[in-house]
Design an enzyme around this catalytic site. Structure first.
Site, PDB file in Angstrom:
ATOM      1  N   ILE A 339       0.942  -1.298  -0.024  1.00 54.58           N
ATOM      2  CA  ILE A 339      -0.325  -0.159   0.057  1.00 54.58           C
ATOM      3  C   ILE A 339       0.820   1.420   0.209  1.00 54.58           C
ATOM      4  O   ILE A 339       0.424   2.328  -0.721  1.00 54.58           O
ATOM      5  CB  ILE A 339      -0.929  -0.155   1.185  1.00 54.58           C
ATOM      6  CG1 ILE A 339      -2.080  -1.288   1.006  1.00 54.58           C
ATOM      7  CG2 ILE A 339      -1.512   1.273   1.496  1.00 54.58           C
ATOM      8  CD1 ILE A 339      -3.099  -1.415   2.173  1.00 54.58           C
ATOM      9  N   GLU A 367      11.025 -19.519  18.650  1.00 51.64           N
ATOM     10  CA  GLU A 367       9.991 -19.952  19.654  1.00 51.64           C
ATOM     11  C   GLU A 367       9.379 -21.015  18.889  1.00 51.64           C
ATOM     12  O   GLU A 367       8.070 -21.097  18.822  1.00 51.64           O
ATOM     13  CB  GLU A 367       8.954 -18.954  20.218  1.00 51.64           C
ATOM     14  CG  GLU A 367       9.626 -17.566  20.569  1.00 51.64           C
ATOM     15  CD  GLU A 367      10.388 -17.701  22.009  1.00 51.64           C
ATOM     16  OE1 GLU A 367      10.163 -19.028  22.607  1.00 51.64           O
ATOM     17  OE2 GLU A 367      10.860 -17.048  22.479  1.00 51.64           O
TER      18      GLU A 367
END
Ligand SMILES: Cc1cc2nc3c(=O)[nH]c(=O)nc-3n(C[C@H](O)[C@H](O)[C@H](O)COP(=O)(O)OP(=O)(O)OC[C@H]3O[C@@H](n4cnc5c(N)ncnc54)[C@H](O)[C@@H]3O)c2cc1C
Length: 385
Positions: A339, A367
């Site tokens: 955008i 993680e």
């Protein structure tokens, strides 16, 4: 579980105020200089940001999982380095102590971690131990009377360059390749034989120092064993990571919220063909997709947090949260760059957007990578859960 809505709202307002008045005005400088100045860290200490997840008995805020997720969604609306500075103390650098530490270890470390006087970190990953952290674990802990001698190398350890106490996973039984052959140790920075490498030069999250940690005949007493008993290291790490994965999912949501705000502002202001680009339906579709995915992540995370607080088994849900929210943040960042057009690619013109795009890339890697969470989800599904 929200214990006291008014108290939570005060905490969230405190975080919003920090993000608005301290973090955002300084984030471009932190990105440029690769360091958060100590005055800002002091401000974070004063505001209690280091102890959110640490029990009140040890000087923390004792937030429930749901409360912590709300706090994380606010603090992550600025550059990731700020929350990462406190994030090991109110996350992987304290959680194993909270869950499995002895009373003496809790008394010794938790109050100072909660206040931010000391910094903690979790040192698990190694050059050959990433996704397969158990199979690849090479760091050894060899018994020597009432001491242990550690040798090995840890890699990519967040806050290692600053840390005062390291939670370290090592293989303590060379004949046992399972989790019960491992032990976690709490090792302080000035211990002879522990040294920290230079900072990794990262793609994003500048100002959040990450490095290798070396153990060369590093001798520690029995009292350094997390929880006091050998053979429970892998369990401690997994307990810590299970909590951290929902933490991290909520930390993925803040940057997406911020990026969508940036995208909306730009879509309203930027004119092409005599109209604001927000009037073009193809741009509107990108904005709508961002909003839907952010709200889906938020709903999944908060629902999982409540279930965790209620004592339910959320193993699969936590993987879904981490997988979905980290991938969502990547898709939102990519759409907002689109955008912004060329401005989204140029650091000198695009403001925070190029930086946030680089920052969120990490979320899909640590993680547990996205692939590891897909495997966890599928494995549990196939087991009928
Ligand atoms: C900036 C940063 C900070 C970090 N902070 C910490 C920290 O504080 N403490 C800590 O201990 N670690 C930390 N890590 C390490 C992080 O958790 C690991 O990078 C992560 O677990 C992935 O391991 P790896 O990098 O070795 O990748 P690998 O495990 O080598 O994976 C490489 C690729 O193979 C895929 N793959 C691997 N195994 C499988 C499989 N069985 N099936 C399908 N695909 C697979 C992965 O999904 C990935 O796409 C950090 C990493 C970074 C980059």
């Amino acid at each position: 579980m929200i214990r006291n809505p008014a108290a939570l709202e005060r905490l969230l307002e405190n975080i919003r105020d920090f993000v608005r008045t301290v973090a955002i005005p300084n984030e471009a400088r932190v990105d440029h200089e690769h360091v958060i100045d100590e005055a800002i860290v002091d401000e974070m200490r004063r505001r209690g940001f280091f102890g959110w997840s640490i029990p009140e008995a040890f000087g923390g805020a004792g937030l429930t999982t749901e409360e912590l997720c709300h706090a994380n969604m606010e603090i992550s609306q600025c550059t990731a380095a700020f929350r990462a500075r406190a994030g090991t103390n109110t996350g992987i650098g304290s959680e194993a102590i909270i869950q499995m530490g002895t009373d003496v270890q809790k008394e010794h470390y938790l109050p100072r971690l909660a206040s931010g006087e000391i910094t903690g970190c979790l040192a698990v990953t190694e050059p050959d131990a990433g996704s397969d952290l158990l199979g690849g674990l090479r760091t050894t802990a060899q018994r020597d009377g009432d001491h242990w001698i550690l040798n090995g190398t840890k890699r990519y350890i967040t806050n290692a360059p600053l840390a005062d106490v390291f939670t370290v996973l090592a293989r303590s039984d060379p004949n046992n390749t399972g989790g019960s052959g491992t032990t976690a140790f709490l090792i302080e920075r000035n211990t002879p034989g522990l040294s920290v490498g230079p900072e990794h030069r990262k793609m994003g999250q500048a100002g959040s120092p990450v490095s290798e940690v070396y153990f060369r005949d590093c001798r520690v007493p029995d009292s350094a064993i997390l929880g006091g008993q050998p053979g429970r290291g892998f369990t401690a790490v997994m307990k810590s990571l299970n909590k951290q994965r929902i933490n991290l999912a909520s930390l993925c949501t803040g940057p997406a919220i911020r990026l969508l705000q940036e995208g909306l502002t730009h879509a309203r202001q930027r004119q092409q063909s005599g109209r604001a680009i927000g009037e073009f339906q193809l741009v509107q579709a990108m904005l709508a997709d961002c909003k839907v995915e952010i709200e889906a992540a938020r709903a999944l995370i908060l629902d999982t947090a409540r279930k965790r607080d209620d004592g339910e088994d959320v193993t699969m849900a936590v993987s879904m949260c981490k997988y979905y929210a980290s991938e969502m943040a990547g898709r939102v960042a990519d759409r907002i760059v689109q955008i912004f057009g060329g401005a989204g690619y140029c650091e000198d013109i695009g403001g925070s957007v190029p930086r946030l795009y680089r920052d969120v890339r990490l979320f899909r890697l640590y993680e547990g990578t996205s692939q590891i969470h897909q495997l966890n989800i599928a494995k549990l599904l196939l087991k009928g859960q």
